[in-house]
Design an enzyme around this catalytic site. Structure first.
Site, PDB file in Angstrom:
ATOM      1  N   PRO A 113      19.362  28.483  21.775  1.00 24.93           N
ATOM      2  CA  PRO A 113      18.912  27.830  23.013  1.00 24.93           C
ATOM      3  C   PRO A 113      19.618  26.511  23.304  1.00 24.93           C
ATOM      4  O   PRO A 113      19.274  25.821  24.263  1.00 24.93           O
ATOM      5  CB  PRO A 113      17.427  27.590  22.725  1.00 24.93           C
ATOM      6  CG  PRO A 113      17.356  27.390  21.252  1.00 24.93           C
ATOM      7  CD  PRO A 113      18.396  28.310  20.667  1.00 24.93           C
ATOM      8  N   GLU A 114      20.617  26.152  22.512  1.00 25.82           N
ATOM      9  CA  GLU A 114      21.266  24.841  22.642  1.00 25.82           C
ATOM     10  C   GLU A 114      21.765  24.548  24.050  1.00 25.82           C
ATOM     11  O   GLU A 114      21.710  23.401  24.517  1.00 25.82           O
ATOM     12  CB  GLU A 114      22.445  24.727  21.662  1.00 25.82           C
ATOM     13  CG  GLU A 114      22.043  24.591  20.203  1.00 25.82           C
ATOM     14  CD  GLU A 114      22.031  25.918  19.480  1.00 25.82           C
ATOM     15  OE1 GLU A 114      22.342  25.956  18.289  1.00 25.82           O
ATOM     16  OE2 GLU A 114      21.688  26.942  20.133  1.00 25.82           O
ATOM     17  N   VAL A 115      22.301  25.577  24.727  1.00 30.40           N
ATOM     18  CA  VAL A 115      22.891  25.338  26.046  1.00 30.40           C
ATOM     19  C   VAL A 115      21.864  24.838  27.058  1.00 30.40           C
ATOM     20  O   VAL A 115      22.221  24.239  28.069  1.00 30.40           O
ATOM     21  CB  VAL A 115      23.579  26.615  26.592  1.00 30.40           C
ATOM     22  CG1 VAL A 115      24.794  26.956  25.761  1.00 30.40           C
ATOM     23  CG2 VAL A 115      22.606  27.792  26.620  1.00 30.40           C
ATOM     24  N   LYS A 116      20.598  25.057  26.773  1.00 33.65           N
ATOM     25  CA  LYS A 116      19.545  24.600  27.688  1.00 33.65           C
ATOM     26  C   LYS A 116      19.413  23.082  27.689  1.00 33.65           C
ATOM     27  O   LYS A 116      18.879  22.499  28.641  1.00 33.65           O
ATOM     28  CB  LYS A 116      18.208  25.239  27.310  1.00 33.65           C
ATOM     29  CG  LYS A 116      18.198  26.758  27.428  1.00 33.65           C
ATOM     30  CD  LYS A 116      16.872  27.340  26.972  1.00 33.65           C
ATOM     31  CE  LYS A 116      16.885  28.855  27.040  1.00 33.65           C
ATOM     32  NZ  LYS A 116      15.607  29.448  26.564  1.00 33.65           N
ATOM     33  N   ILE A 117      19.884  22.423  26.620  1.00 30.10           N
ATOM     34  CA  ILE A 117      19.801  20.958  26.556  1.00 30.10           C
ATOM     35  C   ILE A 117      21.188  20.322  26.471  1.00 30.10           C
ATOM     36  O   ILE A 117      21.339  19.195  26.006  1.00 30.10           O
ATOM     37  CB  ILE A 117      18.922  20.495  25.371  1.00 30.10           C
ATOM     38  CG1 ILE A 117      19.511  20.978  24.032  1.00 30.10           C
ATOM     39  CG2 ILE A 117      17.488  20.977  25.535  1.00 30.10           C
ATOM     40  CD1 ILE A 117      18.843  20.337  22.814  1.00 30.10           C
TER      41      ILE A 117
END
Length: 252
Positions: free
Chosen positions: A133-137
């Site tokens: 989920p890194e791309v979300k932040i």
């Protein structure tokens, strides 16, 4: 409370990430503890396999809040050193002589999914949830790209790293990333039995095979064949091989 619990069951050593109240999120202390434990396991000739699991309901949710805060406040040089520390852990798992098995229950997200992928094998129960989920932040699942690119097709890797969605264990089993899905009720026993298979095999052959497999990564075809020939010749000289051939011939 120790960040990492260590338990031996026969020739199998289990390393349990022990921060259940934080979903076993990675911090400096836990990463350092894993490195120390892996060094010790590498030096222990009695071991035949290592299992990495999480305490509580999850395997590992990635970096903890304090680590994220540290990232946001650090310089490029400080962040580079921190990132390299996690990368060193991933490389160390490949250098450990015996197979390293990630046993997943619950969430294995971000760096937690990276840790699982760095292991030689992944097994899970039906609750296993995986994702980056890194791309979300605004973050990049960076070091793990070197691992997942070697395990999935280019377009599957692109989707997995850039869409940020979560996947269940059964989905990853279909593309060969999860090697076994065990029953929820008997998960611990099933993992132990799975890892214990390595007690019945030739230790020297398994060690040599793991070493060769990762050594040929990136080699040309010709160089990989030559490396295989040398490993094959060396294996023929081992006591395990000589005893195995003698036993086989006796049966005939």
């Amino acid at each position: 409370m120790s960040e990492l619990l260590i338990k031996d069951d026969g020739a199998v050593r289990t390393l349990t990430l022990n921060r259940p109240e934080k979903r076993n999120a990675l911090n400096d202390a836990l990463v350092d503890a894993l490195k120390t434990a892996l060094r010790e396991a590498h030096a222990d000739d009695t071991l035949r396999a290592i299992v990495i699991r999480g305490a509580g309901n999850d395997f590992c949710s990635g970096a903890d809040l304090e680590s994220l805060r540290k990232i946001s406040e650090s310089s490029y040089e400080e962040n580079l050193e921190d990132a390299r520390s996690l990368g060193d852990l991933f490389q160390m798992i490949r250098r450990v002589r015996v197979p390293v098995i990630a046993a997943i229950r619950g969430r294995a997200l971000a760096g937690g999914f990276g840790l699982a992928l760095a292991c030689d094998l992944i097994v899970s129960d039906s609750s296993g949830v995986f994702g980056f989920p890194e791309v979300k932040i605004g973050f990049v699942p960076a070091m793990v790209a070197a691992i997942i690119r070697r395990n999935m097709s280019e377009k599957d890797v692109f989707a997995t790293l850039t869409l940020g969605y979560e996947m269940m264990a059964v989905e990853l089993s279909g593309i060969g990333l999860v090697h076994g899905i065990f029953n929820d009720e008997s998960f611990e026993e099933d993992v132990t039995a799975f890892a214990a298979q390595y007690e019945k095999l030739s230790h020297s052959a398994v060690v040599a095979t793991k070493k060769l497999l990762y050594e040929i990564d990136g080699m040309s075809f010709e160089d990989a064949i030559e490396a295989g020939a040398k490993a094959n010749a060396q294996a023929r000289m081992s006591e395990d091989c000589k005893k195995g051939i003698a036993k086989f011939l006796d049966k005939k």
